[in-house]
Scaffold this motif. Structure first.
Motif, PDB file in Angstrom:
ATOM      1  N   GLY A 136       0.790  -1.222   0.000  1.00 48.09           N
ATOM      2  CA  GLY A 136       0.000   0.000   0.000  1.00 48.09           C
ATOM      3  C   GLY A 136       0.821   1.270   0.000  1.00 48.09           C
ATOM      4  O   GLY A 136       0.250   2.367  -0.001  1.00 48.09           O
ATOM      5  N   HIS A 137       2.128   1.166   0.007  1.00 45.83           N
ATOM      6  CA  HIS A 137       3.019   2.319   0.063  1.00 45.83           C
ATOM      7  C   HIS A 137       3.987   2.303  -1.121  1.00 45.83           C
ATOM      8  O   HIS A 137       4.356   1.239  -1.621  1.00 45.83           O
ATOM      9  CB  HIS A 137       3.843   2.313   1.353  1.00 45.83           C
ATOM     10  CG  HIS A 137       3.065   2.522   2.602  1.00 45.83           C
ATOM     11  ND1 HIS A 137       2.256   1.550   3.145  1.00 45.83           N
ATOM     12  CD2 HIS A 137       2.972   3.602   3.429  1.00 45.83           C
ATOM     13  CE1 HIS A 137       1.704   2.016   4.258  1.00 45.83           C
ATOM     14  NE2 HIS A 137       2.122   3.254   4.441  1.00 45.83           N
ATOM     15  N   ASP A 187      -0.897  -1.964  -4.002  1.00 45.71           N
ATOM     16  CA  ASP A 187      -1.940  -1.605  -3.057  1.00 45.71           C
ATOM     17  C   ASP A 187      -2.629  -2.888  -2.605  1.00 45.71           C
ATOM     18  O   ASP A 187      -2.427  -3.971  -3.184  1.00 45.71           O
ATOM     19  CB  ASP A 187      -2.943  -0.650  -3.695  1.00 45.71           C
ATOM     20  CG  ASP A 187      -3.756   0.128  -2.665  1.00 45.71           C
ATOM     21  OD1 ASP A 187      -3.510  -0.065  -1.447  1.00 45.71           O
ATOM     22  OD2 ASP A 187      -4.621   0.914  -3.067  1.00 45.71           O
ATOM     23  N   LYS A 244      -4.863  -4.078   5.248  1.00 45.08           N
ATOM     24  CA  LYS A 244      -3.931  -3.047   5.714  1.00 45.08           C
ATOM     25  C   LYS A 244      -3.798  -3.163   7.235  1.00 45.08           C
ATOM     26  O   LYS A 244      -4.375  -2.390   8.001  1.00 45.08           O
ATOM     27  CB  LYS A 244      -4.432  -1.653   5.304  1.00 45.08           C
ATOM     28  CG  LYS A 244      -4.388  -1.393   3.803  1.00 45.08           C
ATOM     29  CD  LYS A 244      -4.856   0.022   3.496  1.00 45.08           C
ATOM     30  CE  LYS A 244      -4.585   0.411   2.044  1.00 45.08           C
ATOM     31  NZ  LYS A 244      -5.550  -0.193   1.097  1.00 45.08           N
ATOM     32  N   ARG A 293      -0.800   7.125  -1.509  1.00 44.91           N
ATOM     33  CA  ARG A 293      -2.209   6.944  -1.858  1.00 44.91           C
ATOM     34  C   ARG A 293      -3.083   7.408  -0.687  1.00 44.91           C
ATOM     35  O   ARG A 293      -2.842   6.999   0.459  1.00 44.91           O
ATOM     36  CB  ARG A 293      -2.508   5.479  -2.150  1.00 44.91           C
ATOM     37  CG  ARG A 293      -1.655   4.841  -3.233  1.00 44.91           C
ATOM     38  CD  ARG A 293      -1.919   3.345  -3.285  1.00 44.91           C
ATOM     39  NE  ARG A 293      -1.114   2.645  -4.257  1.00 44.91           N
ATOM     40  CZ  ARG A 293       0.081   2.106  -4.025  1.00 44.91           C
ATOM     41  NH1 ARG A 293       0.614   2.197  -2.812  1.00 44.91           N
ATOM     42  NH2 ARG A 293       0.744   1.479  -4.969  1.00 44.91           N
ATOM     43  N   THR A 345      -4.227   4.735   1.663  1.00 47.04           N
ATOM     44  CA  THR A 345      -3.231   4.204   2.594  1.00 47.04           C
ATOM     45  C   THR A 345      -3.346   4.915   3.944  1.00 47.04           C
ATOM     46  O   THR A 345      -3.208   4.288   4.999  1.00 47.04           O
ATOM     47  CB  THR A 345      -1.820   4.382   2.013  1.00 47.04           C
ATOM     48  OG1 THR A 345      -1.664   3.492   0.894  1.00 47.04           O
ATOM     49  CG2 THR A 345      -0.737   4.075   3.035  1.00 47.04           C
TER      50      THR A 345
END
Length: 305
Positions: free
Chosen positions: A69-70, A75, A81, A214, A217
């Protein structure tokens, strides 16, 4: 050198390596929430080439990567997450890229929490491989107020109400990055994340990395961070050299969080960097490098004996 690995659930992770592959000790660097591996670049370069801050340290291999996600990693759905998944990802990075030899772990902010969760979920891996740990501007729990960035009372209530509306909107969920002009974030990010009189590189790196983050995130990882309680997991690190670092002006994880970790690891070394904020890997490059280098020297010495 950059490469990509794929985890057990199919998530691709961007990884960058530096230093000699045959080095006796490897350092694994884990970055913080909304950041990416670029925030560790100054420290990684210093360790790999052996600057003055790492004087007397043997050649060191450094591995750093973007969490799911980073950055340039894939993602993942919001339900994935979690710190638990970040810890499992870290274990896979180790298994695939550093399958043997002494290992020093250094985690900044959320990366430090992922390191604690690794100890909780993979204690045998830590026991058999990890020879030193650096916990940088991080916390072992008590972050229930993290979602409000330290605000309380009416300001916190208003912030949360606005945040919930924003993060549910397509203006948030459809954006690929937080901002296209990093300089516009400086007014908000500098007082929140950086200490007094930060240099230009620290400011620029912080703004550029977070601008590229994002938006999902930010919202997706908030629940796992506020629920994080890793005090018990710290016991797995007892008996190993541990360096705890914090900035005196850190607003996200103030020194009281570092002292809470130290209470659980009374033999650990605690450094409070005067006038520094939350972004120690770019604000205090020499100081952070020197303390990680000390862990490398200890690991190399232990291996030699």
């Amino acid at each position: 050198m950059s490469r990509r690995i794929v985890t057990r659930d199919g998530t691709g992770l961007h990884v960058r390596e530096s230093g000699p592959a045959t080095a006796p000790v490897t350092v694994l660097l884990a970055h913080g929430w909304t950041l990416d591996e670029r925030c560790w670049a100054p420290v990684a370069d210093a360790l790999a080439v052996g600057t003055a801050a790492a004087a007397g340290t043997p050649a060191t291999r450094v591995v750093r990567y973007d969490h799911r996600g980073h950055g340039r990693s894939d993602d993942t759905p919001d339900e994935a997450k979690t710190l638990e998944n970040l810890a499992d990802d870290m274990a896979e990075v180790i298994e695939q890229l550093v399958p043997e030899g002494p290992l020093v772990l250094a985690g900044h902010s959320m990366g430090g929490m992922a390191t604690m969760t690794l100890a909780q979920r993979h204690p045998e891996l830590v026991a058999s491989r990890v020879t030193g740990v650096a916990l940088v501007a991080t916390a072992s729990g008590g972050l229930g107020g993290a979602a409000t960035l330290g605000m309380t009372g009416l300001p916190a209530t208003m912030f949360l109400a606005g945040k919930d509306r924003l993060t549910a909107s397509r203006r948030w969920t459809d954006r690929r990055s937080l901002a296209t002009r990093p300089a516009l974030l400086r007014a908000g990010l500098q007082p929140l994340l950086l200490g007094r009189r930060p240099d230009r590189l620290a400011v620029r790196t912080t703004c550029e990395v977070i601008a590229d983050c994002r938006p999902t995130t930010i919202s997706g990882f908030t629940p796992t961070l506020t629920a994080h309680e890793g005090d018990e997991a710290l016991a797995v690190f007892d008996g190993r050299p541990v360096e705890i670092m914090v900035g005196s002006c850190d607003r996200l994880t103030p020194p009281r969080y570092a002292r809470r970790i130290r209470d659980r690891l009374p033999r650990a070394s605690l450094t409070v960097f005067p006038d520094a904020g939350h972004m120690l890997p770019v604000e205090r490059v020499d100081g952070v490098t020197a303390r990680i280098a000390a862990l490398v020297r200890h690991a190399a010495g232990a291996r030699a004996t």
